[in-house]
Design a protein around this motif. Structure first.
Motif, short mmCIF file in Angstrom:
data_model
loop_
_atom_site.label_atom_id
_atom_site.label_comp_id
_atom_site.label_asym_id
_atom_site.label_seq_id
_atom_site.Cartn_x
_atom_site.Cartn_y
_atom_site.Cartn_z
N LEU A 1 0.85 -1.10 0.13
CA LEU A 1 0.03 0.08 -0.14
C LEU A 1 0.90 1.44 -0.14
CD1 LEU A 1 -2.84 -0.86 2.51
CD2 LEU A 1 -2.78 -1.05 -0.04
N ALA A 2 1.94 1.09 0.86
CA ALA A 2 3.13 2.59 0.75
C ALA A 2 3.42 2.59 -0.50
CB ALA A 2 3.94 2.20 2.01
N ASP A 3 4.11 1.38 -1.15
CA ASP A 3 4.90 1.44 -2.29
C ASP A 3 3.68 2.02 -3.59
OD1 ASP A 3 6.87 0.14 -0.99
OD2 ASP A 3 6.41 -1.87 -2.11
N LEU A 4 2.37 1.38 -3.43
CA LEU A 4 1.50 1.95 -4.38
C LEU A 4 1.10 3.34 -4.24
CD1 LEU A 4 -0.60 1.40 -6.49
CD2 LEU A 4 -2.01 0.23 -5.12
N ALA A 5 1.05 3.88 -2.95
CA ALA A 5 0.62 5.25 -2.63
C ALA A 5 1.81 6.21 -3.73
CB ALA A 5 0.79 5.55 -1.15
N GLU A 6 3.26 5.70 -3.34
CA GLU A 6 4.28 6.49 -3.84
C GLU A 6 4.03 6.48 -5.47
OE1 GLU A 6 8.97 5.49 -3.60
OE2 GLU A 6 7.87 5.12 -1.54
N VAL A 7 3.84 5.35 -6.08
CA VAL A 7 3.50 5.12 -7.60
C VAL A 7 2.45 6.19 -7.76
CG1 VAL A 7 2.44 3.76 -9.27
CG2 VAL A 7 4.39 3.00 -7.75
N LEU A 8 1.33 6.29 -7.16
CA LEU A 8 0.44 7.23 -7.40
C LEU A 8 0.82 8.74 -7.47
CD1 LEU A 8 -2.65 5.49 -5.41
CD2 LEU A 8 -1.88 5.39 -8.03
N GLU A 9 1.60 8.84 -6.48
CA GLU A 9 2.16 10.30 -6.39
C GLU A 9 3.18 10.91 -7.66
OE1 GLU A 9 2.01 13.13 -4.36
OE2 GLU A 9 0.16 11.89 -3.59
N GLN A 10 3.81 9.75 -8.13
CA GLN A 10 4.46 9.94 -9.07
C GLN A 10 3.86 10.26 -10.45
OE1 GLN A 10 7.04 6.37 -9.19
NE2 GLN A 10 8.31 6.81 -7.48
N ARG A 11 2.73 9.58 -10.63
CA ARG A 11 1.88 9.80 -11.71
C ARG A 11 1.36 11.04 -11.81
NH1 ARG A 11 4.34 5.57 -12.68
NH2 ARG A 11 3.29 3.52 -13.17
N LYS A 12 1.52 11.68 -10.90
CA LYS A 12 1.03 13.34 -11.00
C LYS A 12 1.70 14.03 -12.00
CE LYS A 12 -1.28 13.24 -6.51
NZ LYS A 12 -1.46 14.07 -5.20
N HIS A 13 2.99 13.70 -11.93
CA HIS A 13 4.15 14.41 -12.84
C HIS A 13 4.03 13.79 -14.28
CE1 HIS A 13 5.12 15.89 -9.20
NE2 HIS A 13 5.55 14.71 -8.63
N GLU A 14 3.27 13.05 -14.65
CA GLU A 14 3.10 12.43 -16.03
C GLU A 14 1.98 13.08 -16.83
OE1 GLU A 14 3.01 8.14 -15.76
OE2 GLU A 14 4.99 8.02 -14.77
N ASN A 15 1.98 13.08 -17.94
CA ASN A 15 0.98 13.20 -19.13
C ASN A 15 -0.29 12.22 -18.85
OD1 ASN A 15 2.20 15.52 -20.09
ND2 ASN A 15 3.31 14.36 -21.52
N ALA A 16 -1.53 12.79 -19.18
CA ALA A 16 -2.61 11.69 -19.38
C ALA A 16 -2.53 10.63 -20.24
CB ALA A 16 -3.77 12.71 -19.53
#
Lengths: 113, 113, 113, 113
Positions: free
Chosen positions: B8-23
């Motif tokens: 869950l912590a790893d996935l939360a990190e991934v979800l944060e990183q996705r904020k800097h990506e294009n749609a």
């Protein structure tokens, strides 16, 4: 995260113990006794409350705590569903780890697979 | 549980990183770009699929894996919702720990409080 | 109401006709071909969209038309469900008439019965 | 269909009258008083019950009556939602007539428009 890392496992244990209780002894025991439809109805209700709380939190950060509580309710009732079927959140975490745990995987490809 | 305790912590990190990506770079980035209604619609869809899968698993244990996958989808999209609002599953685990973590608490009293 | 009083009956007829078409000939035929789960998923999706649109209409009357469209989508898909099971909205209107049609009945007592 | 053709209009009238009653005088008045979130929660609940009843009716025709009752509950609560926003099912019927009423229209093209 350190002090609640085991909460899902602890909660799974509580949900197992509730199987040996009477329906009027605890809320979870009453759900088991009511059966699968009642548990699924609760999941529909809690999902609805997440959606409503999500709309509110999106325009008012003061409503973020309420959103967290609704998501906790939703996760909780999915855990009751799992327990009622002889499973636990362990299976859900394994599935999420399978999709995301190895780090390099793109979640979309993973979901499509 | 040992090898996926941090998912869950790893996935939360991934979800944060996705904020800097294009749609168009990832599924999660496309959800952020689409906005809150799209994310909430996904939660409604996934909850519906959990309910349908739950009905099937209750009469056919061969459908249990499918149920686990649907619950994983539902949890995943609630985590996307949390990330979109600047939060993470950490808050949900804290809330569950607050309700259940001290062991002696009865979950019903806890929920009613 | 005069010019659309027969729309539900007309639509029920259309839904019957669609049973004789190929899945790629119309949206409704594709739903029949996909089966009960797909139809129920659509109902879950449309209900979610009603809830989201309802939150928006409640704070912005300019969103009322959108809410009406979502409710029309939801009714439409419940009519597809009924047709797929060999029934029609006629049964729903009969049920509502049974509860409310005699005028003097209180709807709460009626629902509890 | 002849003897319940006016049930939706009759029910819309009842729902208007309930606006002048106290919350404890009728179920509908209590929903108005509780507010938009409560009404939307009921729609989520009733949609969930339609989904569960739909799964059951699909494998057991003896459950068809129960499915009709759940769809009636769902339609009823969408009518309460409409009334709470100053509208009625009349707008839904108009929307459905606009999509399907002229007979020649294909419903898929109509929905996509």
């Amino acid at each position: 995260m350190s002090d609640h890392i085991t909460v899902l496992a602890d909660l799974a244990e509580v949900l197992e113990q509730r199987k040996h209780e009477n329906a009027d002894a605890s809320y979870v025991a009453s759900l088991y006794a009511a059966g699968i439809n009642k548990i699924l109805e609760k999941i529909g209700e809690e999902a609805t409350e997440v959606i409503i709380a999500g709309k509110e939190a999106a325009v008012d950060t003061a409503k973020q705590d309420a959103l967290v509580k609704e998501i906790a309710d939703l996760w909780f009732h999915t855990m009751v569903l799992l327990a009622s079927q002889g499973m636990s959140s362990d299976a859900v975490l394994s599935e999420l780890a399978r999709r995301f745990g190895t780090g390099g995987h793109d979640e979309k490809a993973s979901r499509d697979a």
